[in-house]
Design an enzyme around this catalytic site. Structure first.
Site, short mmCIF file in Angstrom:
data_model
loop_
_atom_site.label_atom_id
_atom_site.label_comp_id
_atom_site.label_asym_id
_atom_site.label_seq_id
_atom_site.Cartn_x
_atom_site.Cartn_y
_atom_site.Cartn_z
N GLY A 11 11.17 -59.71 -45.34
CA GLY A 11 12.55 -59.48 -45.76
C GLY A 11 12.74 -58.70 -47.05
CG MET A 89 8.62 -58.30 -35.94
SD MET A 89 8.46 -56.51 -36.28
CE MET A 89 6.96 -56.18 -35.35
NE ARG A 90 14.61 -61.17 -29.25
CZ ARG A 90 14.17 -61.71 -28.12
NH1 ARG A 90 13.07 -62.42 -28.13
NH2 ARG A 90 14.83 -61.57 -26.99
CB ILE A 91 12.58 -54.17 -27.72
CG1 ILE A 91 11.17 -53.95 -28.26
CG2 ILE A 91 13.24 -52.90 -27.19
CD1 ILE A 91 10.52 -52.66 -27.98
CG LEU A 92 18.13 -54.38 -30.61
CD1 LEU A 92 19.40 -53.89 -31.30
CD2 LEU A 92 17.90 -55.84 -30.94
CG ASN A 106 14.58 -49.92 -36.64
OD1 ASN A 106 14.39 -51.02 -37.17
ND2 ASN A 106 13.59 -49.22 -36.10
CG HIS A 108 9.18 -46.38 -37.47
ND1 HIS A 108 8.62 -47.39 -36.72
CD2 HIS A 108 8.25 -45.39 -37.51
CE1 HIS A 108 7.41 -47.02 -36.33
NE2 HIS A 108 7.16 -45.82 -36.80
CG ASP A 144 10.21 -47.11 -33.37
OD1 ASP A 144 11.06 -47.83 -33.92
OD2 ASP A 144 9.03 -47.47 -33.22
C1 GRF Z 1 9.19 -52.39 -42.82
O1 GRF Z 1 8.00 -51.74 -43.14
C2 GRF Z 1 9.97 -51.61 -41.79
O2 GRF Z 1 9.69 -50.25 -41.84
C3 GRF Z 1 9.51 -52.21 -40.49
O3 GRF Z 1 9.28 -53.56 -40.76
C4 GRF Z 1 8.96 -53.72 -42.13
C5 GRF Z 1 9.81 -54.82 -42.67
O4 GRF Z 1 9.43 -55.18 -43.97
N1 GRF Z 1 10.50 -51.99 -39.46
P1 GRF Z 1 10.27 -56.27 -44.76
O5 GRF Z 1 10.30 -57.53 -43.90
O6 GRF Z 1 11.65 -55.73 -44.98
O7 GRF Z 1 9.53 -56.50 -46.05
#
Ligand code: GRF
Length: 199
Positions: A11, A89-92, A106, A108, A144
């Site tokens: 987070g 960590m889920r795909i919508l 999002n 990435h 993505d």
């Molecule tokens: C980040 O590196 C982001 O690019 C990816 O997940 C990570 C989340 O990091 N989608 P955090 O939980 O905000 O520290």
């Protein structure tokens, strides 16, 4: 404008957004933090900042669409205007993407369209790229893939490890993600085909 941040992990991007809302760099309400992982540190950050949380477990739903239908219901109930995925960590499902079309963003950790997927930092590092860096984009039906809002180049140094590189990418994320949210909130992003015009 009401924002919901979705997170499953540490987070740190959520924290950057909490801080930007607090300092009024982003003039919006951070109304909700949604997670699928009850023990994640992101939820602790939300509670500390006194932001309402919603934990929804995958195992309580038959499939992705029913999971997402309930989330969309919860978002509408709270009049959420913008969904910010920050390490969720889920795909919508297409249902969710359609319900919040051009209102889901999002981040990435690689320069899209290169190195999509869950290991953007590692894959770029192992490939031997000289420049990588985060991408903020609108979410569409493909992973993505949606129109790109902001990117920040991060040069790879000669003596970098995956960890030192990941740290600098995170630092860049914490700059561009709050900025992208701010631009959205101020109505300055316009999606034209694959392009995002910043006004
Ligand atoms: C980040 O590196 C982001 O690019 C990816 O997940 C990570 C989340 O990091 N989608 P955090 O939980 O905000 O520290």
């Amino acid at each position: 404008m009401n924002i919901a941040v979705f997170a499953s992990g540490f987070g740190s991007n959520l924290q950057a957004i909490i801080d930007a809302v607090k300092s009024k760099k982003i003039k919006a309400n951070l109304k909700l933090v949604v997670s699928d992982i009850p023990s994640c540190y992101a939820l602790k950050r939300a509670k500390k900042a006194k932001v309402q949380t919603l934990v929804q477990l995958a195992k309580d739903f038959a499939d992705r669409q029913s999971y997402d239908k309930e989330i969309v219901r919860q978002l509408r109930k709270r009049k959420i205007d913008l969904v910010v995925l920050a390490g969720f960590m889920r795909i919508l499902s297409p249902y969710f993407v359609k319900a919040y079309k051009n209102r889901i963003i999002n981040i990435h950790p690689a320069l899209l369209p290169s190195f999509k997927g869950s290991y953007g930092v590692r894959d770029a590092f192992q490939h031997g790229v000289k420049v990588t860096g985060p991408t903020v984009h609108f979410v569409d039906e493909k992973m993505d893939h949606g129109p790109i809002i902001l990117q920040e180049p991060v040069p790879v140094k000669e003596n970098d490890t995956e960890e030192t590189l990941a740290q600098r990418i995170h630092d860049a994320e914490h700059r561009i993600y709050p900025l992208a949210v701010k631009l959205f909130v101020e109505g300055r992003l316009k999606v034209v085909g694959r392009k995002v015009k910043i006004g």
